[in-house]
Scaffold this motif. Structure first.
Motif, PDB file in Angstrom:
ATOM      1  N   PRO A   1       0.811  -1.215   0.000  1.00 42.30           N
ATOM      2  CA  PRO A   1       0.000   0.000   0.000  1.00 42.30           C
ATOM      3  C   PRO A   1       0.855   1.281   0.000  1.00 42.30           C
ATOM      4  N   MET A   2       1.955   1.276   0.738  1.00 47.47           N
ATOM      5  CA  MET A   2       2.828   2.463   0.759  1.00 47.47           C
ATOM      6  C   MET A   2       3.497   2.692  -0.602  1.00 47.47           C
ATOM      7  N   GLU A   3       3.888   1.621  -1.256  1.00 44.36           N
ATOM      8  CA  GLU A   3       4.510   1.749  -2.579  1.00 44.36           C
ATOM      9  C   GLU A   3       3.499   2.272  -3.598  1.00 44.36           C
ATOM     10  N   LYS A   4       2.273   1.782  -3.510  1.00 49.56           N
ATOM     11  CA  LYS A   4       1.223   2.286  -4.402  1.00 49.56           C
ATOM     12  C   LYS A   4       1.013   3.777  -4.182  1.00 49.56           C
ATOM     13  N   GLU A   5       0.954   4.168  -2.940  1.00 54.24           N
ATOM     14  CA  GLU A   5       0.757   5.579  -2.610  1.00 54.24           C
ATOM     15  C   GLU A   5       1.913   6.436  -3.142  1.00 54.24           C
ATOM     16  N   TYR A   6       3.125   5.958  -2.958  1.00 52.79           N
ATOM     17  CA  TYR A   6       4.288   6.700  -3.453  1.00 52.79           C
ATOM     18  C   TYR A   6       4.240   6.818  -4.977  1.00 52.79           C
ATOM     19  N   PHE A   7       3.961   5.705  -5.651  1.00 50.64           N
ATOM     20  CA  PHE A   7       3.866   5.725  -7.111  1.00 50.64           C
ATOM     21  C   PHE A   7       2.820   6.739  -7.573  1.00 50.64           C
ATOM     22  N   LEU A   8       1.642   6.680  -6.984  1.00 49.35           N
ATOM     23  CA  LEU A   8       0.568   7.598  -7.391  1.00 49.35           C
ATOM     24  C   LEU A   8       0.939   9.056  -7.132  1.00 49.35           C
ATOM     25  N   SER A   9       1.744   9.304  -6.120  1.00 45.75           N
ATOM     26  CA  SER A   9       2.157  10.691  -5.821  1.00 45.75           C
ATOM     27  C   SER A   9       3.065  11.268  -6.912  1.00 45.75           C
TER      28      SER A   9
ATOM     29  N   ASP B   1      12.884   7.774 -12.823  1.00 47.98           N
ATOM     30  CA  ASP B   1      14.190   7.458 -12.238  1.00 47.98           C
ATOM     31  C   ASP B   1      14.102   7.355 -10.711  1.00 47.98           C
ATOM     32  N   LYS B   2      13.320   8.234 -10.084  1.00 49.14           N
ATOM     33  CA  LYS B   2      13.103   8.148  -8.630  1.00 49.14           C
ATOM     34  C   LYS B   2      12.426   6.819  -8.276  1.00 49.14           C
ATOM     35  N   LEU B   3      11.448   6.466  -9.093  1.00 49.39           N
ATOM     36  CA  LEU B   3      10.703   5.229  -8.875  1.00 49.39           C
ATOM     37  C   LEU B   3      11.624   4.015  -8.935  1.00 49.39           C
ATOM     38  N   TYR B   4      12.517   3.994  -9.917  1.00 46.07           N
ATOM     39  CA  TYR B   4      13.478   2.897 -10.019  1.00 46.07           C
ATOM     40  C   TYR B   4      14.331   2.788  -8.752  1.00 46.07           C
ATOM     41  N   ASP B   5      14.728   3.933  -8.202  1.00 43.40           N
ATOM     42  CA  ASP B   5      15.552   3.921  -6.989  1.00 43.40           C
ATOM     43  C   ASP B   5      14.754   3.517  -5.749  1.00 43.40           C
ATOM     44  N   GLU B   6      13.557   4.044  -5.625  1.00 42.35           N
ATOM     45  CA  GLU B   6      12.754   3.829  -4.416  1.00 42.35           C
ATOM     46  C   GLU B   6      12.034   2.479  -4.394  1.00 42.35           C
ATOM     47  N   ILE B   7      11.584   2.029  -5.562  1.00 38.19           N
ATOM     48  CA  ILE B   7      10.849   0.759  -5.652  1.00 38.19           C
ATOM     49  C   ILE B   7      11.451  -0.039  -6.808  1.00 38.19           C
ATOM     50  N   PRO B   8      12.514  -0.773  -6.554  1.00 30.86           N
ATOM     51  CA  PRO B   8      13.221  -1.484  -7.631  1.00 30.86           C
ATOM     52  C   PRO B   8      12.339  -2.407  -8.478  1.00 30.86           C
ATOM     53  N   GLU B   9      11.210  -2.879  -7.948  1.00 30.90           N
ATOM     54  CA  GLU B   9      10.310  -3.725  -8.725  1.00 30.90           C
ATOM     55  C   GLU B   9       9.825  -3.026  -9.996  1.00 30.90           C
ATOM     56  N   PHE B  10       9.828  -1.677  -9.992  1.00 31.78           N
ATOM     57  CA  PHE B  10       9.390  -0.956 -11.183  1.00 31.78           C
ATOM     58  C   PHE B  10      10.371  -1.132 -12.344  1.00 31.78           C
ATOM     59  N   ASN B  11      11.626  -1.456 -12.044  1.00 30.81           N
ATOM     60  CA  ASN B  11      12.558  -1.808 -13.111  1.00 30.81           C
ATOM     61  C   ASN B  11      12.010  -3.003 -13.885  1.00 30.81           C
ATOM     62  N   ARG B  12      11.516  -3.988 -13.165  1.00 34.27           N
ATOM     63  CA  ARG B  12      10.941  -5.181 -13.797  1.00 34.27           C
ATOM     64  C   ARG B  12       9.699  -4.825 -14.596  1.00 34.27           C
ATOM     65  N   PHE B  13       8.815  -4.018 -14.016  1.00 35.73           N
ATOM     66  CA  PHE B  13       7.582  -3.665 -14.718  1.00 35.73           C
ATOM     67  C   PHE B  13       7.881  -2.978 -16.047  1.00 35.73           C
ATOM     68  N   PHE B  14       8.734  -1.958 -16.014  1.00 35.93           N
ATOM     69  CA  PHE B  14       9.002  -1.220 -17.252  1.00 35.93           C
ATOM     70  C   PHE B  14       9.841  -2.038 -18.236  1.00 35.93           C
ATOM     71  N   ARG B  15      10.636  -2.964 -17.756  1.00 41.92           N
ATOM     72  CA  ARG B  15      11.333  -3.884 -18.664  1.00 41.92           C
ATOM     73  C   ARG B  15      10.316  -4.734 -19.414  1.00 41.92           C
ATOM     74  N   ILE B  16       9.347  -5.267 -18.697  1.00 42.89           N
ATOM     75  CA  ILE B  16       8.295  -6.079 -19.326  1.00 42.89           C
ATOM     76  C   ILE B  16       7.492  -5.235 -20.308  1.00 42.89           C
ATOM     77  N   LEU B  17       7.134  -4.028 -19.908  1.00 41.23           N
ATOM     78  CA  LEU B  17       6.380  -3.126 -20.780  1.00 41.23           C
ATOM     79  C   LEU B  17       7.139  -2.884 -22.084  1.00 41.23           C
ATOM     80  N   MET B  18       8.435  -2.623 -21.980  1.00 35.83           N
ATOM     81  CA  MET B  18       9.250  -2.345 -23.169  1.00 35.83           C
ATOM     82  C   MET B  18       9.479  -3.595 -24.003  1.00 35.83           C
TER      83      MET B  18
END
Length: 191
Positions: A18-26, A113-130
């Motif tokens: 939930p905290m990661e979702k909140e940070y992402f949405l911010s 770039d902040k997201l990649y640093d703060e929530i490394p799982e987003f590296n995986r998400f955007f890799r899959i997207l690309m």
């Protein structure tokens, strides 16, 4: 902010607290767009990637002779940007224009770039997207080089009926790499 759709899109591939979702949405900005409005023009700095909550967007390139070629459409639950220019911080090679009134969520390169640093799982998400985008575009390129126009049109209609019924014939022809007149003739033969 309408966030259910984007969170559902992301959570198909990664799990977020939930905290990661909140940070992402911010880190997102919401925008409501009118038909024919431009999100990006060729030559401008491409600073955002967009998630479509509703509506239809079109990415297209205009060559030196003034001919436009549709690169992609984006509808509800899709992402769109000029990926090469976004990632490499160079001027855009495409225009992104609103085809039908749309609502988008945009994420800046800086916030990604902040997201990649703060929530490394987003590296995986955007890799899959690309990866998915690359595979889709490679398949489209091969089909455009090897299939007759009629078959390309039939595949487009089958795969994207919601787009085919909502965008002008001229834009579909541009996407398929044929003239609007030729597409009209193909459609007349089918009817």
């Amino acid at each position: 902010m309408k966030s259910d759709l984007i969170l559902s899109n992301i959570c198909q591939y990664i799990s977020l607290s939930p905290m990661e979702k909140e940070y992402f949405l911010s880190l997102l900005e919401e925008g409501n767009l009118h038909k024919k409005e431009f999100l990006l023009s060729q030559g401008e700095s491409c600073k955002h990637i967009y998630f479509v909550n509703s509506g239809i967007l079109r990415a297209f390139h205009i060559n030196q002779e003034g001919k436009d070629s549709t690169v992609m459409f984006a509808v509800k639950d899709w992402w769109i940007t000029d990926m090469h220019c976004f990632l490499n911080v160079v001027p855009s090679m495409v225009n992104i224009q609103v085809v039908a009134p749309s609502s988008v969520l945009k994420l800046s390169k800086e916030n990604l770039d902040k997201l990649y640093d703060e929530i490394p799982e987003f590296n995986r998400f955007f890799r899959i997207l690309m990866q998915n985008a690359y595979c889709r575009e490679q398949l489209r390129t091969i089909q455009n080089l090897s299939l007759p126009a009629l078959e390309r049109y039939e595949r487009f209609i089958k795969k994207y009926p919601h787009i085919a019924n909502a965008v002008p014939l001229k834009q579909i022809a541009s996407y398929l790499g044929i003239t609007p007149e030729f597409l009209s003739a193909i459609r007349a033969k089918k009817d």
